[in-house]
Scaffold this motif. Structure first.
Motif, PDB file in Angstrom:
ATOM      1  N   ASP A   1       0.854  -1.195   0.000  1.00  0.00           N
ATOM      2  CA  ASP A   1       0.000   0.000   0.000  1.00  0.00           C
ATOM      3  C   ASP A   1       0.885   1.239   0.000  1.00  0.00           C
ATOM      4  O   ASP A   1       1.578   1.525   0.982  1.00  0.00           O
ATOM      5  CB  ASP A   1      -0.915  -0.002   1.229  1.00  0.00           C
ATOM      6  N   LEU A   2       0.877   1.996  -1.127  1.00  0.00           N
ATOM      7  CA  LEU A   2       1.640   3.235  -1.251  1.00  0.00           C
ATOM      8  C   LEU A   2       0.718   4.394  -1.636  1.00  0.00           C
ATOM      9  O   LEU A   2       1.158   5.392  -2.203  1.00  0.00           O
ATOM     10  CB  LEU A   2       2.749   3.078  -2.307  1.00  0.00           C
ATOM     11  N   PHE A   3      -0.549   4.278  -1.299  1.00  0.00           N
ATOM     12  CA  PHE A   3      -1.531   5.286  -1.705  1.00  0.00           C
ATOM     13  C   PHE A   3      -1.207   6.659  -1.100  1.00  0.00           C
ATOM     14  O   PHE A   3      -0.750   6.775   0.030  1.00  0.00           O
ATOM     15  CB  PHE A   3      -2.935   4.865  -1.247  1.00  0.00           C
ATOM     16  N   GLY A   4      -1.461   7.709  -1.896  1.00  0.00           N
ATOM     17  CA  GLY A   4      -1.387   9.065  -1.363  1.00  0.00           C
ATOM     18  C   GLY A   4      -0.002   9.641  -1.220  1.00  0.00           C
ATOM     19  O   GLY A   4       0.199  10.549  -0.413  1.00  0.00           O
ATOM     20  N   ASN A   5       0.976   9.156  -1.995  1.00  0.00           N
ATOM     21  CA  ASN A   5       2.309   9.759  -2.009  1.00  0.00           C
ATOM     22  C   ASN A   5       2.449  10.651  -3.249  1.00  0.00           C
ATOM     23  O   ASN A   5       1.902  10.334  -4.307  1.00  0.00           O
ATOM     24  CB  ASN A   5       3.391   8.677  -2.031  1.00  0.00           C
TER      25      ASN A   5
ATOM     26  N   THR B   1      -0.863  -8.375  -4.134  1.00  0.00           N
ATOM     27  CA  THR B   1      -1.991  -7.453  -3.991  1.00  0.00           C
ATOM     28  C   THR B   1      -1.460  -6.041  -3.808  1.00  0.00           C
ATOM     29  O   THR B   1      -0.636  -5.791  -2.930  1.00  0.00           O
ATOM     30  CB  THR B   1      -2.871  -7.830  -2.776  1.00  0.00           C
ATOM     31  N   VAL B   2      -1.933  -5.123  -4.647  1.00  0.00           N
ATOM     32  CA  VAL B   2      -1.466  -3.733  -4.604  1.00  0.00           C
ATOM     33  C   VAL B   2      -2.663  -2.812  -4.398  1.00  0.00           C
ATOM     34  O   VAL B   2      -3.627  -2.854  -5.167  1.00  0.00           O
ATOM     35  CB  VAL B   2      -0.745  -3.353  -5.911  1.00  0.00           C
TER      36      VAL B   2
ATOM     37  N   MET C   1      -6.882   7.528  -9.561  1.00  0.00           N
ATOM     38  CA  MET C   1      -7.102   7.240 -10.984  1.00  0.00           C
ATOM     39  C   MET C   1      -6.999   5.750 -11.282  1.00  0.00           C
ATOM     40  O   MET C   1      -7.107   5.325 -12.427  1.00  0.00           O
ATOM     41  CB  MET C   1      -6.079   8.013 -11.836  1.00  0.00           C
ATOM     42  N   GLY C   2      -6.766   4.945 -10.265  1.00  0.00           N
ATOM     43  CA  GLY C   2      -6.709   3.492 -10.465  1.00  0.00           C
ATOM     44  C   GLY C   2      -5.347   2.975 -10.848  1.00  0.00           C
ATOM     45  O   GLY C   2      -5.210   1.840 -11.312  1.00  0.00           O
ATOM     46  N   GLY C   3      -4.296   3.775 -10.677  1.00  0.00           N
ATOM     47  CA  GLY C   3      -2.956   3.355 -11.070  1.00  0.00           C
ATOM     48  C   GLY C   3      -2.296   2.411 -10.085  1.00  0.00           C
ATOM     49  O   GLY C   3      -2.542   2.470  -8.880  1.00  0.00           O
ATOM     50  N   THR C   4      -1.458   1.534 -10.601  1.00  0.00           N
ATOM     51  CA  THR C   4      -0.649   0.633  -9.760  1.00  0.00           C
ATOM     52  C   THR C   4       0.822   0.751 -10.155  1.00  0.00           C
ATOM     53  O   THR C   4       1.595  -0.182  -9.985  1.00  0.00           O
ATOM     54  CB  THR C   4      -1.103  -0.829  -9.903  1.00  0.00           C
ATOM     55  N   GLU C   5       1.195   1.915 -10.694  1.00  0.00           N
ATOM     56  CA  GLU C   5       2.579   2.140 -11.100  1.00  0.00           C
ATOM     57  C   GLU C   5       3.190   3.256 -10.264  1.00  0.00           C
ATOM     58  O   GLU C   5       2.496   4.147  -9.776  1.00  0.00           O
ATOM     59  CB  GLU C   5       2.651   2.502 -12.587  1.00  0.00           C
ATOM     60  N   ALA C   6       4.500   3.192 -10.105  1.00  0.00           N
ATOM     61  CA  ALA C   6       5.218   4.204  -9.325  1.00  0.00           C
ATOM     62  C   ALA C   6       6.613   4.379  -9.918  1.00  0.00           C
ATOM     63  O   ALA C   6       7.163   3.468 -10.539  1.00  0.00           O
ATOM     64  CB  ALA C   6       5.311   3.775  -7.866  1.00  0.00           C
ATOM     65  N   PRO C   7       7.218   5.570  -9.743  1.00  0.00           N
ATOM     66  CA  PRO C   7       8.577   5.793 -10.251  1.00  0.00           C
ATOM     67  C   PRO C   7       9.612   5.134  -9.353  1.00  0.00           C
ATOM     68  O   PRO C   7       9.490   5.145  -8.127  1.00  0.00           O
ATOM     69  CB  PRO C   7       8.712   7.324 -10.215  1.00  0.00           C
TER      70      PRO C   7
END
Length: 326
Positions: free
Chosen positions: A208-212, A291-292, A298-304
């Motif tokens: 869980d990395l939501f909200g960064n 599970t991510v 926006m429904g994304g599961t990608e991160a830099p």
């Protein structure tokens, strides 16, 4: 502990016998074993959920294995708690604790440490070098004021579940990939602009990395820190890491040892220290977690994620592949 009066009579009889009283005259009663229900068992669990119930005048039972002291307005960790050597689970959530004493590392059996909702601003490197390396499996540091974790944090290699939500983290530990037992990681609502390159090595069940505030990656705009020609220090450091040459504070100054511990790894798997090219690329988080939780609304599961290159050649080869695939 079942019958105090019987014990008192027995001790009186022992004293009289010691003084030479005839055995027949001793006030001995018939020995009746205490019932199991009458004998107090060692206390292994204590839950305190208010300041009013917190013990101030008596010690905690040394047999405790699980202690919860929440909503007690504690500004520091009680030194009496640090003497509970059998403690396996310590929950000090919802307090006002600002600093952790290094002596928490003396709790050799501690498997779970919950510090959710406190006032922590740091996590000591000394704790990471303690016996917690071998015992700690669950750590909750969520809802504090932590901006960064020490380099030594990734020595807590038995960690399975790590909660870092609602802090002020601007980066995750550089060598986070060393946490090879880690299965649950949450660092939602922090200030992370990107993920460290070592993040690729994780194998998680839930992430869980939501909200960064993740930055938009741009591989075509590199951060070039190359030094040409390479310095003698850079050449020696690369050789030390690439050929796994043993080193330590008995051979090298401590600051050089620390630099070697955080040596960067190029796409060609060679090491680089202070001479490198850095870029960020997009990584689908499903590559490291089953599970991510969505990264954004926006429904994304990608991160830099950061990538390093030890030379212009390595970066050019990556750039060719990137441009062809796009």
């Amino acid at each position: 502990q079942a019958n105090a009066s019987n014990l008192k009579n027995f001790l009186s009889a022992v004293r009289l016998a010691h003084q030479g009283t005839d055995t027949g005259a001793l006030p001995l009663s018939a020995l009746v074993p205490a019932k199991t229900s009458e004998v107090e068992k060692p206390k292994t669990k204590m839950i305190i959920t208010s300041r009013r119930d917190y013990p101030l005048t008596k010690n905690f039972p040394y047999s405790l294995e699980h202690l919860q002291a929440s909503y007690c307005k504690l500004a520091r960790i009680d030194t009496r708690v640090l003497c509970l050597k059998k403690l396996r689970k310590l929950d000090l959530s919802h307090n006002h604790i600002k600093q952790l004493p290094a002596t928490i590392g003396d709790l050799i059996c501690l498997q779970e440490l919950n510090l959710h909702d406190n006032h922590l601003e740091s996590f000591s490197g000394a704790l990471c070098n303690s016996t917690l390396q071998k015992s700690l499996q669950f750590l909750d540091l969520s809802q504090n004021k932590i901006k960064a974790l020490p380099i030594q944090f990734c020595q807590l290699r038995e960690l399975v579940n790590l909660k870092l939500d609602d802090n002020e983290l601007i980066r995750l530990p550089f060598k986070i990939g060393q946490l090879d037992h880690l299965r649950f990681l949450s660092a939602a609502r922090n200030k992370l602009p990107f993920l460290p390159s070592d993040f690729r090595k994780l194998c998680l069940e839930n992430l869980d990395l939501f909200g960064n505030p993740f930055e938009q990656p741009n591989p075509l705009v590199p951060n070039i820190q190359l030094k040409i020609p390479l310095t003698l220090l850079e050449c020696a450091a690369r050789a030390t890491v690439n050929y796994r040459i043993p080193y330590g504070c008995h051979l090298l100054p401590s600051h050089l040892c620390e630099d070697l511990e955080v040596a960067k790894t190029c796409q060609c798997r060679s090491a680089c220290l202070s001479s490198f090219i850095q870029i960020t690329v997009t990584m689908n988080l499903h590559h490291v977690a089953h599970t991510v939780v969505l990264v954004d609304n926006m429904g994304g599961t990608e991160a830099p994620i950061i990538c390093y290159f030890c030379s212009l050649d390595c970066y050019s080869q990556f750039l060719d592949r990137y441009l062809q695939s796009n």
